[in-house]
Write an enzyme that holds these catalytic residues in place. Structure first.
Site, PDB file in Angstrom:
ATOM      1  N   MET A   1       0.805  -1.218   0.000  1.00 24.23           N
ATOM      2  CA  MET A   1       0.000   0.000   0.000  1.00 24.23           C
ATOM      3  C   MET A   1       0.840   1.271   0.000  1.00 24.23           C
ATOM      4  SD  MET A   1      -3.138  -0.919  -0.095  1.00 24.23           S
ATOM      5  CE  MET A   1      -3.874   0.664   0.280  1.00 24.23           C
ATOM      6  N   ARG A   2       2.174   1.129   0.004  1.00 26.60           N
ATOM      7  CA  ARG A   2       3.002   2.336   0.066  1.00 26.60           C
ATOM      8  C   ARG A   2       2.780   3.222  -1.152  1.00 26.60           C
ATOM      9  NH1 ARG A   2       7.651   0.211   1.294  1.00 26.60           N
ATOM     10  NH2 ARG A   2       7.603   0.699   3.498  1.00 26.60           N
ATOM     11  N   ALA A   3       2.587   2.626  -2.329  1.00 32.68           N
ATOM     12  CA  ALA A   3       2.391   3.422  -3.533  1.00 32.68           C
ATOM     13  C   ALA A   3       1.139   4.289  -3.426  1.00 32.68           C
ATOM     14  CB  ALA A   3       2.292   2.505  -4.748  1.00 32.68           C
TER      15      ALA A   3
END
Length: 674
Positions: free
Chosen positions: A274-276
């Site tokens: 989910m970092r993007a």
């Protein structure tokens, strides 16, 4: 003090300047990784950015740059009172490639900690960079464990230093910027993902723009102060815009429509985790603030995707970062939100000019940014015994078969080379195996050995309190064992005998698989090929495994099999590399069917060349490419001459050859003992 080159005087490089400015507006974006060839103003732009950042209020005398309005309650120099602060310029701290862990995170005075029970802490570069810029030039050459520490601190906003049960924590929030030349080696995908944004830079192919670059650089070199003065107005305007965008940032609204577009885009491009999504959201918000708006628009989401997703799209270590912009536009259109503001116009939110304008910004490709070079011409096929390379006996390159996971090949013994993941080595990181007296500064204390050395002398030293009386001679350095990276030198037979029976595709697939393994284990690689009447160094030893894969892909075949020439060329490469990097141990991987043709006594010459490696105890593996019902066993004989071991293409697979590492080590050692 040297006058920096003005940020606004950098010609072109719109994506680079925009990415840096967005991080200046919102450090939570997560930093910038700048990828590009040498001489493209990467370092110049980064160093110029620090002059644009607003001044930083700090607590006077605090080595950790605490904010007087909200001092860190855990600051090692605290607690701080409620007195007034002092303003100073934002710092740009540069991390050298050869820095130690203690230089990065700081160090504890272990001797005082043991004898006096106090935390005497010397801050490192992370403390110096707090509330400023931390710049890492050639970040791809930095040791992995330092990159991990660096990115962990950037993600958590704090640095932790622990030595034998004594720990110190301090705030470490900074704008992280790394630059790298991909030709010198790649970052692992896991580390690429930790950078918020990435930008690809390349020198312009437009003569007018190149002329302007030279003109400005010469003018700056002749009179740095005068050149900077001519750009003072533009610098002041950008500085004021950064400050205004920072003030506006908390008011920017990220609506549900924009969030849906962000989530749909990340899902469509199959990025991991989910970092993007989070980075895209922060980047789009910063773009809106930079444009002076309080609402995030679709073009902000698009621009954020072009900056935040390309380096997260690498499904294979040899894939170049990139993004399909047609697919991006289709996704944004399909999931367009209902709460968007009207289109601001053809020039976008920032207009056509300036560092954030439409002139190449937002990751748009240009005609001069693609790979250079023409198509490979097809050549007539030929088999064993045909003319030398470059003539009619040369076949065109064939594609490699699908790569696979290989068994681990390692060098016997214990080395002291660069940190990696292949062979055993004495390293700064790893499990503790013993203790010794420190040579120079103490970095890793062996507590039990230190106490054992000091204990017999306590009465003579007049010990009266609870603490030990520790002298410098009592200190013991922990010796640790981890893994090192090696030089994996591939010696590939590209002769006509390898091209026969359609074997070259499988051979290239095997070498590509070994290159993938070398990439993951942080090795240097080199590539020697032989065919016709000579051997060539297709790729000198380098950290760029991508370059080796590219050379392998374009490798043609044909002609005779000068096996001796290939081995002698490899021996010469190792000799030169040993002078350059004596601590890095080599592993030679010969990929051949073992045949030797051409010239007088080719088999005897190959045997004598192979015995040079055995005499120097060079670890070696022969990948036997012979196929068919009748096998001559020539590769096995070659392995015996080398003092190594032979494996077939099928045996090279990880699920087929249990115990290969033991054989590589044991066979060579037993032959040398005999």
């Amino acid at each position: 003090m040297t006058t920096p080159f003005p940020f606004t005087a950098v010609v072109g490089q719109d994506d680079l300047r925009l990415a840096l400015l967005l991080n200046a507006v919102s450090p939570a974006v997560g930093g910038v990784l700048v990828r590009g060839e040498k001489g493209t103003a990467k370092s110049t732009a980064v160093r110029a950015l620090s002059a644009l950042l607003p001044e930083v209020p700090v607590v006077p005398g605090c080595r950790f740059s605490c904010d007087p309005a909200a001092p860190d309650p855990g600051c090692p120099d605290g607690p701080h009172g409620s007195g007034g602060g002092a303003a100073r310029p934002a710092r740009m701290v540069e991390l050298p490639v050869g820095a130690s862990e203690d230089r990065l995170v700081g160090a504890l005075d272990i001797e005082r900690a043991l004898a006096e029970g106090v935390k005497a802490f010397e801050p490192g570069l992370l403390a110096d960079a707090h509330r400023g810029i931390l710049y890492v030039d050639e970040v791809n050459l930095l040791h992995d464990h330092l990159v991990d520490l660096l990115l962990d601190a950037a993600a958590m906003g704090a640095s932790y230093v622990e030595r034998e049960g004594v720990s110190v924590r301090h705030a470490a929030r900074f704008l992280l910027v790394g630059t790298m030349n991909p030709e010198e080696g790649e970052l692992r995908p896991q580390l690429l993902d930790r950078f918020g944004l990435t930008v690809e830079v390349a020198a312009s192919r437009e003569p007018d723009q190149r002329v302007e670059v030279v003109r400005r650089r010469l003018a700056y070199d002749d009179d740095p102060a005068g050149f900077a003065a001519r750009w003072a107005g533009e610098e002041a305007a950008v500085r004021a815009r950064i400050a205004a965008a920072r003030e506006l940032l908390p008011q920017v609204r990220l609506g549900d429509g924009a969030l849906r577009q962000i989530a749909a885009t990340c899902a469509a491009f199959e990025v991991d985790g989910m970092r993007a999504d989070i980075v895209m959201a922060r980047t789009a918000t910063a773009l809106a603030a930079w444009a002076g708006r309080t609402d995030v628009l679709a073009e902000d989401v698009r621009q954020a995707a072009l900056l935040a997703l390309p380096h997260r799209r690498r499904r294979n270590p040899f894939d170049a970062p990139g993004l399909d912009e047609d697919k991006l536009d289709e996704t944004l259109e399909e999931f367009g939100g209902d709460d968007e503001d009207p289109d601001p116009g053809p020039d976008g939110p920032d207009g056509p000019d300036g560092p954030d304008g439409g002139g190449g910004g937002g990751g748009e490709p240009t005609a001069d940014s693609g790979p250079q070079g023409g198509d490979t011409a097809s050549r007539p096929e030929a088999g064993e015994g045909e003319p030398a390379p470059g003539g009619a006996g040369e076949q065109s390159a064939v594609r490699a078969s699908e790569p696979f996971r290989t068994k681990v090949l390692s060098v016997p013994g214990i080395g002291e080379g660069a940190a990696g993941r292949r062979s055993r080595a004495r390293t700064e990181q790893g499990r503790t195996t013993g203790a010794r007296r420190p040579r120079g500064a103490l970095t890793k204390l062996h507590l039990a050995a230190t106490v054992q050395a000091a204990a017999p002398h306590q009465r003579a030293r007049g010990r009266s309190g609870p603490g030990l009386v520790v002298r410098r001679d009592d200190l013991r350095q922990a010796t640790r064992e981890g893994r090192e990276g090696n030089l994996v030198l591939f010696v590939v037979d590209a002769s006509g005998s390898m091209a026969a029976r359609q074997r070259m595709g499988a051979v290239k697939g095997a070498v590509l698989s070994l290159l993938l393994d070398a990439y993951q284990r942080r090795d240097k690689v080199g590539l020697v090929t032989f065919r016709g009447s000579a051997a060539d160094v297709a790729l000198p030893p380098t950290s760029s495994v991508d370059a080796a894969a590219a050379r392998l892909e374009s490798l043609p075949t044909g002609g005779r099999t000068p096996l001796a020439a290939g081995l002698l060329k490899a021996h010469d490469v190792l000799r030169v590399e040993r002078l350059r990097d004596p601590a890095r141990r080599p592993l030679v991987v010969v990929v051949t069917d073992g045949r030797a043709t051409g010239g007088p006594e080719p088999v005897a010459l190959a045997g004598r060349a192979a015995r040079l490696f055995a005499a120097e105890s060079v670890a070696s593996v022969v990948v036997d490419c012979e196929s068919g019902p009748v096998r001559l066993g020539l590769a096995g004989r070659l392995a015996g001459e080398l003092g190594g071991t032979a494996v077939t293409l099928d045996e090279l697979r990880a699920d087929s050859i249990a115990g290969l590492v033991r054989d590589v080590q044991g066979t060579g050692a037993s032959r040398r003992a005999a």
